[in-house]
Scaffold this active site. Structure first.
Site, mmCIF file in Angstrom:
data_model
loop_
_atom_site.group_PDB
_atom_site.id
_atom_site.type_symbol
_atom_site.label_atom_id
_atom_site.label_comp_id
_atom_site.label_asym_id
_atom_site.label_seq_id
_atom_site.Cartn_x
_atom_site.Cartn_y
_atom_site.Cartn_z
ATOM 1 N N LYS A 62 78.191 110.225 64.001
ATOM 2 C CA LYS A 62 77.624 109.586 62.810
ATOM 3 C C LYS A 62 76.635 110.536 62.130
ATOM 4 C CE LYS A 62 75.181 105.337 61.411
ATOM 5 N NZ LYS A 62 74.627 104.049 61.910
ATOM 6 N N SER A 131 76.291 100.094 59.686
ATOM 7 C CA SER A 131 76.222 101.345 58.953
ATOM 8 C C SER A 131 77.091 102.460 59.531
ATOM 9 C CB SER A 131 74.759 101.833 58.914
ATOM 10 O OG SER A 131 74.264 102.047 60.239
ATOM 11 N N SER A 155 74.834 97.576 63.539
ATOM 12 C CA SER A 155 75.626 98.670 62.978
ATOM 13 C C SER A 155 76.624 99.322 63.914
ATOM 14 C CB SER A 155 74.693 99.755 62.422
ATOM 15 O OG SER A 155 73.967 99.254 61.329
#
Length: 413
Positions: A62, A131, A155
């Site tokens: 990420k 996210s 997330s």
């Protein structure tokens, strides 16, 4: 999807070379990411390590997690082209285990709620969640067998549910967050995405050097407490159906299942999660908010604008409530092995304006407990919906074992 455990088995038995396994992931990404958009940037000529339990395993990181080989742009123009000098410790844990980092996956800006352009791999008209949008979508699309995400509200677990993959938000601080862009130091947790629960266990065990996380020959029937989280509002029909299906399958497989009412202090902890999160966010984003206000992502900037009046006294009281709630929750786990609840209100929302609602996740992030998403059903439009298995603080092995039990029960039907 690509199974990490199956790739490991084939590599160990000489049926597949580690380099060929990496090449398969790169080829799948070449083909599928043109439409999904899960990656921000990718490695050229990625090769496998020669040793380590994760050799031949391609991993996406990420893009709020520091990497020395790739920029870390955090989904924001403020950090466009920014190149850390060092890998975050969690990235080095993967490399030391033999994994190959093949690229950075998309994130909502600063892991908040300003969406990415990434599409849901099961239905491109819908969000993949956030996210950790790119990490969930890349695994769900069968591009890579393992990806890292982070969770401050929901997330990891929510996008895993939307993209039909297994995921774990481990116990708070099992994985280090040094070198990860901070949103809330009380809440931020690094998590993993993989095809199935067994794959999560193999990945997390290799990273942490904890063999107790590896799956046993058979998973024992757990004592399950079902919590509806009424304080968080009603689920959608697809969320209710996923929980019903998972509970029925677990009971048929021999699990003990009973409904639990959570104490009021735990409901109060759910209510104060935003106080903790936003008070800390104002300090974590002080430079961006003060020096680069106009360049801040608009939804996050609006949340910070609205919460400027939160006082230290309110924050301190919220932390005291959280501490009391954690003690109350620990007592509940004296009589059960795991909790089972919704991973998300329902299936992934249509469009990319929203990444979905974290209201069924945020309590467990605040509690610091390990949570595992298990895909449970397919809703209208081919959209997956999962359920969330939660164990006591520090019992990541128990969370994974119970999640595997539920996963196998669902597979038997």
């Amino acid at each position: 999807m690509m199974s990490l455990a199956e790739l490991q088995r084939r590599i160990d038995h000489g049926d597949l070379s580690a380099d060929d396994a990496i090449a398969q992931s790169c080829a799948a990404t070449d083909e599928r990411d043109k439409t999904i958009g899960a990656f921000v940037c990718r490695a050229k000529g990625a090769r496998a390590a020669s040793t380590g339990p994760l050799r031949g395993i391609a991993v996406g990181i990420k893009d709020i997690i520091d990497t020395s080989d790739f920029p870390t742009e955090m989904g924001s123009t403020i950090y466009r082209g920014w190149r850390p000098r060092a890998d975050a410790p969690v990235v080095m844990m993967l490399k030391q285990a033999g994994a190959t980092i093949v690229g950075k996956t998309t994130t909502t800006a600063f892991a908040a709620n300003d969406p990415t352009a990434t599409l849901n791999p099961h239905n491109p008209a819908h969000t993949p969640g956030g996210s950790s949008s790119g990490s969930a979508a890349a695994v769900g699309a069968g591009m890579i067998p393992l990806a890292l995400g982070t969770q401050t509200g929901g997330s990891v677990i929510r996008p895993a549910s939307f993209c039909g993959v297994a995921a774990i938000k481990p116990t708070y601080r099992l994985l280090p967050t040094v070198g990860v862009k901070c949103f809330s130091w009380t809440l931020d947790t690094v998590g993993l995405f993989a095809a199935g629960v067994r794959d999560l266990a193999h990945g997390l065990a290799a990273m942490t050097g904890r063999p107790e996380l590896l799956p046993g020959a058979a998973s024992s029937a757990p004592r399950i407490g079902v919590v509806m989280q009424d304080f968080a509002g009603e689920p959608e029909a697809a969320g209710s159906e996923a929980l019903r299906i998972a509970l029925a399958a677990a009971e048929r497989a021999g699990a003990s299942v009973r409904a639990l009412a959570l104490p009021e202090i735990i409901a109060e902890a759910w209510r104060i999660h935003p106080t903790v999160q936003q008070f800390e966010a104002h300090q974590a984003f002080a430079w961006e908010y003060r020096v680069n206000y106009d360049a801040m992502p608009p939804l996050l900037r609006g949340r910070l604008d609205e919460s400027r009046g939160t006082t230290p006294a309110e924050y301190d009281e919220a932390r005291r409530i959280a501490d009391r709630a954690r003690a109350a929750l620990a007592a509940i786990f004296e009589d059960i092995d795991v909790l089972l609840t919704f991973s998300a209100p329902g299936a992934a929302p249509k469009g990319l304006a929203s990444t979905g609602d974290a209201r069924f996740n945020r309590l467990w992030t605040l509690m610091g407990t390990p949570c595992v998403n298990v895909p449970a059903t397919i809703a209208e439009g081919g959209l997956p919906v999962g359920v969330q298995v939660i164990a006591g603080f520090g019992d990541d092995a128990g969370a994974l074992e119970a999640a595997r039990f539920v996963e196998e029960a669902l597979a038997r039907g």
